[in-house]
Design a protein around this motif. Structure first.
Motif, PDB file in Angstrom:
ATOM      1  N   ALA A   1      78.460  -2.702 113.679  1.00 40.74           N
ATOM      2  CA  ALA A   1      78.145  -4.281 114.256  1.00 40.74           C
ATOM      3  C   ALA A   1      76.569  -3.426 115.312  1.00 40.74           C
ATOM      4  CB  ALA A   1      78.884  -4.217 115.845  1.00 40.74           C
ATOM      5  N   ALA A   2      76.955  -1.957 115.265  1.00 47.50           N
ATOM      6  CA  ALA A   2      75.360  -1.660 115.929  1.00 47.50           C
ATOM      7  C   ALA A   2      74.219  -1.518 114.986  1.00 47.50           C
ATOM      8  CB  ALA A   2      75.875  -0.210 116.362  1.00 47.50           C
ATOM      9  N   LEU A   3      74.359  -1.529 113.907  1.00 50.50           N
ATOM     10  CA  LEU A   3      72.967  -1.487 113.161  1.00 50.50           C
ATOM     11  C   LEU A   3      72.586  -3.085 113.511  1.00 50.50           C
ATOM     12  CD1 LEU A   3      73.107  -2.545 109.263  1.00 50.50           C
ATOM     13  CD2 LEU A   3      74.609  -0.241 109.702  1.00 50.50           C
ATOM     14  N   VAL A   4      73.659  -4.015 113.028  1.00 50.44           N
ATOM     15  CA  VAL A   4      73.397  -5.040 112.817  1.00 50.44           C
ATOM     16  C   VAL A   4      72.625  -5.617 114.045  1.00 50.44           C
ATOM     17  CG1 VAL A   4      73.628  -7.799 112.605  1.00 50.44           C
ATOM     18  CG2 VAL A   4      75.104  -5.657 111.042  1.00 50.44           C
ATOM     19  N   ALA A   5      73.395  -5.471 115.234  1.00 53.63           N
ATOM     20  CA  ALA A   5      72.007  -5.904 116.678  1.00 53.63           C
ATOM     21  C   ALA A   5      71.033  -4.708 116.286  1.00 53.63           C
ATOM     22  CB  ALA A   5      73.441  -5.143 117.942  1.00 53.63           C
ATOM     23  N   MET A   6      70.478  -3.540 116.103  1.00 56.45           N
ATOM     24  CA  MET A   6      69.770  -3.337 116.264  1.00 56.45           C
ATOM     25  C   MET A   6      68.643  -4.301 114.965  1.00 56.45           C
ATOM     26  SD  MET A   6      68.361   0.833 114.916  1.00 56.45           S
ATOM     27  CE  MET A   6      69.673   1.402 115.609  1.00 56.45           C
ATOM     28  N   ALA A   7      69.297  -4.768 113.970  1.00 58.40           N
ATOM     29  CA  ALA A   7      67.711  -5.446 113.152  1.00 58.40           C
ATOM     30  C   ALA A   7      67.496  -6.943 114.361  1.00 58.40           C
ATOM     31  CB  ALA A   7      69.219  -5.639 112.289  1.00 58.40           C
ATOM     32  N   PHE A   8      68.853  -7.284 114.996  1.00 59.74           N
ATOM     33  CA  PHE A   8      67.843  -8.674 115.205  1.00 59.74           C
ATOM     34  C   PHE A   8      66.911  -7.814 116.951  1.00 59.74           C
ATOM     35  CE2 PHE A   8      71.578 -10.451 113.700  1.00 59.74           C
ATOM     36  CZ  PHE A   8      71.301 -11.820 113.404  1.00 59.74           C
ATOM     37  N   LEU A   9      67.677  -7.118 117.321  1.00 58.00           N
ATOM     38  CA  LEU A   9      66.527  -6.520 118.465  1.00 58.00           C
ATOM     39  C   LEU A   9      65.373  -5.980 118.015  1.00 58.00           C
ATOM     40  CD1 LEU A   9      68.850  -4.217 120.751  1.00 58.00           C
ATOM     41  CD2 LEU A   9      68.190  -6.407 121.263  1.00 58.00           C
ATOM     42  N   SER A  10      65.266  -5.636 116.751  1.00 59.67           N
ATOM     43  CA  SER A  10      63.721  -4.705 116.612  1.00 59.67           C
ATOM     44  C   SER A  10      62.815  -6.451 116.513  1.00 59.67           C
ATOM     45  CB  SER A  10      64.067  -4.458 114.739  1.00 59.67           C
ATOM     46  OG  SER A  10      64.709  -5.435 114.375  1.00 59.67           O
ATOM     47  N   PHE A  11      63.136  -7.400 116.472  1.00 59.81           N
ATOM     48  CA  PHE A  11      62.456  -8.387 115.878  1.00 59.81           C
ATOM     49  C   PHE A  11      61.540  -9.219 117.355  1.00 59.81           C
ATOM     50  CE2 PHE A  11      64.687  -8.021 111.636  1.00 59.81           C
ATOM     51  CZ  PHE A  11      62.705  -8.360 110.744  1.00 59.81           C
ATOM     52  N   GLY A  12      62.309  -8.450 118.556  1.00 63.25           N
ATOM     53  CA  GLY A  12      62.258  -9.154 119.446  1.00 63.25           C
ATOM     54  C   GLY A  12      61.214  -7.684 120.600  1.00 63.25           C
ATOM     55  N   LEU A  13      61.169  -7.021 120.286  1.00 67.60           N
ATOM     56  CA  LEU A  13      59.819  -5.421 120.264  1.00 67.60           C
ATOM     57  C   LEU A  13      58.178  -5.311 120.278  1.00 67.60           C
ATOM     58  CD1 LEU A  13      62.471  -2.918 120.185  1.00 67.60           C
ATOM     59  CD2 LEU A  13      62.563  -4.689 121.393  1.00 67.60           C
ATOM     60  N   TRP A  14      57.880  -6.154 119.040  1.00 71.52           N
ATOM     61  CA  TRP A  14      56.625  -5.447 118.515  1.00 71.52           C
ATOM     62  C   TRP A  14      55.560  -6.304 119.709  1.00 71.52           C
ATOM     63  CZ3 TRP A  14      58.009 -11.083 118.634  1.00 71.52           C
ATOM     64  CH2 TRP A  14      57.297 -11.650 119.177  1.00 71.52           C
ATOM     65  N   VAL A  15      55.438  -6.802 121.254  1.00 70.79           N
ATOM     66  CA  VAL A  15      54.200  -7.136 121.672  1.00 70.79           C
ATOM     67  C   VAL A  15      54.227  -5.590 122.787  1.00 70.79           C
ATOM     68  CG1 VAL A  15      54.315  -8.462 123.669  1.00 70.79           C
ATOM     69  CG2 VAL A  15      54.395  -8.907 122.353  1.00 70.79           C
ATOM     70  N   HIS A  16      56.018  -4.596 122.584  1.00 69.87           N
ATOM     71  CA  HIS A  16      55.761  -3.031 123.491  1.00 69.87           C
ATOM     72  C   HIS A  16      54.441  -2.498 122.534  1.00 69.87           C
ATOM     73  CE1 HIS A  16      58.548  -0.981 121.123  1.00 69.87           C
ATOM     74  NE2 HIS A  16      57.027  -0.262 120.310  1.00 69.87           N
ATOM     75  N   HIS A  17      54.028  -3.026 121.941  1.00 67.72           N
ATOM     76  CA  HIS A  17      52.595  -2.044 121.492  1.00 67.72           C
ATOM     77  C   HIS A  17      50.867  -2.920 121.422  1.00 67.72           C
ATOM     78  CE1 HIS A  17      54.626   0.283 118.420  1.00 67.72           C
ATOM     79  NE2 HIS A  17      55.935  -1.519 118.105  1.00 67.72           N
ATOM     80  N   MET A  18      51.236  -3.978 122.545  1.00 65.98           N
ATOM     81  CA  MET A  18      50.354  -5.151 122.803  1.00 65.98           C
ATOM     82  C   MET A  18      50.089  -4.843 124.698  1.00 65.98           C
ATOM     83  SD  MET A  18      50.743  -7.231 120.252  1.00 65.98           S
ATOM     84  CE  MET A  18      49.262  -8.880 120.435  1.00 65.98           C
ATOM     85  N   TYR A  19      50.953  -3.738 125.305  1.00 64.15           N
ATOM     86  CA  TYR A  19      51.069  -3.785 126.824  1.00 64.15           C
ATOM     87  C   TYR A  19      49.679  -4.340 127.354  1.00 64.15           C
ATOM     88  CZ  TYR A  19      56.293  -2.960 126.555  1.00 64.15           C
ATOM     89  OH  TYR A  19      57.305  -2.881 126.488  1.00 64.15           O
TER      90      TYR A  19
END
Length: 873
Positions: A324-342
């Protein structure tokens, strides 16, 4: 399922690849009906599955051979990337260093990141997955061995293109992230940036093919009885990673195509003076780039979840929680890209949302880490006289991982907080965090995995102080190199600079960091020498030397034979709680499913996705040069694009299509075979006659990647409409109505005719297939008509975006036309029947997906115009 009649065992018939073996015998042998000689069974299976000698090795498609090739080639690229890193550290060891001039330093910096991210990390775990998954799952090969081999050649040729360009002085110098406008034609003339864009896209073809291969293999090529909730946890990790690759890589592929189109044809996707926006490249790149961090980490985490229980002497604690944790990590990973663009001026609300998501991803990561610690902390039973080893070189690297990755995770949480990121952005603090996460999270676990599975891969056991010495040199050198970068970053040292002033105060920290990097390099050299000496002089490993509990250790010999298993067991419990030493001799006698050699076929079992019940007999292809020739032809396409010889690129692309049409393998007889004995009383159809064969699953999986590509394109157009300067254009490029209506009607006709061909008597489906072919050609023509009606594409990004959408539609219609032509050809040659209908089903599935996607594309121009007008102040 009924028990087939008893009879004598079949004999092995060594036939040429793709030969028609004739009708099936009336009473073939079932396991247990006389096949009891392991040596005879081994010899028969080896004649079918073995890779030929000499030049025939270039035709190898076996997953063990291809997997090892991926891993060895990745390690060669790692060596190249390491040498480039040493050049960087020499340059930064002293202030105002003249070791590398600025232009050369930019090339070295760019190629170091490119090699490590694209040519080392991802291919290494792809190779490990290809090697291990069939053995762990109870299969004889991957689902599409030719696709694996083709992916390897694309990877090798694409990586070689980048390295040759570097040696020729034409390497890219815009950074491994290739930010625009620096990488655009006015600021990066020459072919350096083109080499990166085309070479990386070439390599990404390999990654997408590996994702398809891994996904379909895990879904349907498992031992009978191995349901999804019984799979080894490594398979869960790789299934999740493959899904992430299918969604995460298309944005980069699209961005590379758009930027290359801008450089080659002057299209203004990223030019703010003509309606483009450089930030679009950052969005597309980091839509790939941040999930990629987890794509790299999760395979290594899967290896840890597999080997830690071995040395702990207990099953993995919290199996379901980890999944369950690795599946959750997979979903969350696609909502983080903008933290490279703060720091790009985003609204505060979006900053808050992405900061929260970036912090939240630490939760599933912590679940896995605590599961590993809990596994190690469990009380073990009293050791037997010959107890399994509880400490090893592998565990040293595991403990090194814990120390380094946790520290990298903590700095990651710090960087997720917007005010801190504003201070540390583009400093060496970020460089330190990146290396702690990627090297600590990937390289140390992969070294642990290498030592753990070395006896399986090579048949040799390792036991010596050199491996431990290598670990300590790498561990100490790593921390000495990158820990100090946290300090220089907080002191203000920016990343990507080739020199710094003596009065900065960074001199001694950089000097110690550079010396430590050479200590780390010596450690890697010691590890390589230790492994080479083990391969050459190491003692022969015993079967299952670690007393593990997963199926790969039940292979008959070390290293494994090319067919993996002489028969397949029925799995009745979790596949990480098995007893390989007891299973191996039973399978070697052919007791189980498919425990015989039949017609020279390369057979393995196909099962239902959820329950793991046997459903089909999958016939895999024998060795062939087709993947090599296809890879060479694909390379010709990219080289032609690189040197702007576009007619040759079109010819090479047609050659690739023609070669692909020769790929399908299965039952080539012009007659149905019906259900055949598969052992254990099972009667199963061949995959060519099964309702849902592997090829159907492959097309479904590819549809995910195609949808991600289309979604990225639509996102890019809508982003420009609301965020880029110069929108809407002075004159809106309205598309003509007639070709749009024609395309919509043709899409519907293609769907209707493909369904009609698949219904009723398929032998009378030729007119429907012909109509489907004509419908797809009509869509292609309509798309070309609409592109021709647009104003010059170089004038504004609006018409360039609309042209890109129409090109997507035309390309997919062309693929539909190829599928319709192939189905019609196969029907007329007698290879299609009511049971053998895979060619028609592929067309039907393609048209069913193309209809809604095509209608979305046809409606996109109106939506783009409405949004651009609505965004006006």
């Amino acid at each position: 399922m009924t028990k087939p009649p008893s009879g004598p065992p079949e004999t092995v018939q060594s036939l040429m690849p793709d030969a028609d073996p004739g009708p099936a015998p009336a009473q073939p042998a079932a396991p247990g009906d006389g096949v009891t000689d392991p040596l005879a069974l081994d010899a028969g299976l080896r004649r079918i599955w073995a890779t030929g000698p000499g030049w025939q090795r270039f035709a190898a498609v076996n997953h063990s051979v291809v997997g090892v090739r991926f891993m060895v080639t990745a390690l060669v690229f790692f060596t190249i990337g390491g040498i480039l890193a040493m050049l960087i550290r020499v340059q930064l060891a002293t202030p105002d260093s003249g070791f590398l001039e600025p232009g050369l330093y930019a090339q070295v910096f760019t190629m170091h990141g490119t090699v490590m991210m694209f040519l080392f990390a991802i291919p290494l775990f792809e190779g490990l997955a290809m090697y291990l998954l069939p053995k762990m799952l109870g299969a004889r090969d991957m689902a599409f061995p030719r696709l694996s081999a083709y992916g390897y050649w694309c990877y090798l040729f694409g990586g070689t293109l980048l390295i040759v360009a570097m040696l020729a002085g034409a390497a890219p110098d815009g950074g491994w992230f290739m930010y625009t406008p620096l990488s655009s034609q006015p600021f990066s003339p020459g072919i350096g940036a083109d080499v990166w864009l085309l070479g990386v896209t070439f390599v990404e073809i390999s990654a997408i093919s590996a994702a398809v291969e891994i996904t379909v293999t895990i879904l349907i090529l498992r031992a009978p009885g191995m349901s999804m909730d019984r799979m080894p946890v490594f398979a869960w990790y790789m299934l999740t990673v493959a899904a992430m690759m299918l969604v995460g890589f298309p944005p980069l592929i699209l961005g590379s195509i758009l930027l290359e189109a801008e450089r080659a044809f002057g299209l203004p996707f990223f030019d703010p003076l003509r309606g483009g926006d450089p930030l679009l490249w950052q969005h597309l790149f980091w839509l790939f780039g941040h999930p990629e961090v987890y794509i790299i980490f999760l395979p290594a985490a899967g290896a840890l979840s597999t080997l830690i229980p071995v040395f702990a002497g207990r099953p993995l604690a919290g199996y379901r929680a980890v999944v369950a944790a690795l599946v959750a990590m997979a979903f969350l990973s696609f909502g983080l890209w903008v933290h490279h663009m703060y720091t790009t001026g985003l609204p505060h609300l979006s900053l808050a949302l992405f900061s929260a998501a970036s912090t939240l991803v630490a939760v599933p990561t912590a679940v896995q880490i605590f599961a590993w610690i809990a596994t190690l902390a469990q009380r073990r039973p009293k050791p037997e006289p010959k107890a399994r080893p509880r400490t090893s070189v592998s565990m040293l690297h595991v403990f090194g991982f814990f120390f380094i990755f946790v520290m990298g995770g903590l700095t990651g949480v710090m960087l997720a907080i917007v005010p801190f990121d504003w201070q540390a952005h583009d400093t060496h603090f970020v460089v330190a965090h990146l290396h702690y996460v990627l090297i600590g999270g990937f390289l140390f676990p992969m070294l642990a995995a290498g030592y753990h599975w070395l006896p399986l891969i090579s048949g040799r056991a390792h036991d010596g102080p050199a491996a431990r010495l290598g670990f300590w040199l790498v561990f100490l050198g790593f921390n000495g190199t990158f820990f100090l970068m946290h300090i220089t970053g907080l002191m203000g040292m920016p990343r990507r600079v080739h020199a710094y002033a003596p009065e900065s105060g960074w001199h001694w920290l950089n000097l110690i960091s550079s010396i430590s990097s050479f200590v780390m390099a010596i450690g890697f050299a010691v590890i390589v020498i230790d492994l080479l000496m083990t391969l050459r002089f190491g003692r022969k490993a015993e079967p299952d030397p670690w007393q593990a509990a997963t199926l790969e250790w039940a292979v008959p010999t070390l290293p494994p034979p090319p067919y993996n298993f002489a028969a397949f067991p029925r799995i009745t419990g979790r596949a990480d709680k098995l007893e390989p030493r007891k299973i191996a001799p039973v399978l070697a006698r052919g007791e189980g499913y498919l425990g015989f050699a039949r017609h020279g076929w390369m057979e393995t079992t196909g099962v239902s996705v959820a329950r793991g019940e046997p459903e089909q007999i999958v016939i895999l292809p024998q060795q062939t040069y087709l993947p090599l020739w296809s890879g060479i032809a694909t390379g010709a396409v990219f080289l032609s694009l690189l040197f702007k010889v576009y007619p040759l690129a079109i010819v090479a692309a047609l050659v690739v299509v023609a070669l692909f049409l020769r790929w399908p393998v299965g039952d080539h007889a012009a007659a149905d075979r019906g259900d055949l004995p598969a052992g254990e009383g099972a009667l199963l159809p061949l995959s060519s006659e099964a309702p849902v064969p592997p090829a159907i699953w492959a097309l479904r999986v590819l549809a995910v990647a195609g949808g991600a590509l289309l979604a990225s394109l639509l996102f890019g157009g809508l982003f420009l409409a609301i965020a880029a300067p110069g929108w809407p254009p002075p004159v809106w490029p309205d598309l003509p109505v007639v070709p749009g209506v024609l395309a919509a009607l043709a899409l519907a006709a293609g769907w209707i005719t493909s369904r009609g061909a698949a219904r009723g008597d398929v032998l009378r489906g030729a007119p429907m297939l012909g109509a489907a072919l004509a419908s797809n050609l009509a869509v292609l023509g309509a798309a070309g008509w609409m592109i021709a009606a647009l104003p010059p594409l170089q004038d504004h990004a609006a018409q360039a975006v609309l042209a890109a959408a129409m090109i997507w539609l035309g390309l997919h219609a062309a693929i539909g036309a190829v599928l319709a032509f192939n189905a019609l050809r196969r029907l007329r040659s007698g290879h299609v029947s009511a049971r053998r209908r895979i060619d028609i089903d592929l067309l039907r599935l393609w048209q069913a997906g193309l209809l809604p996607a095509g209608l979305v594309v046809l409606g996109f121009p109106a939506a783009l115009k409405a949004l651009a007008l609505a965004a006006l102040p």
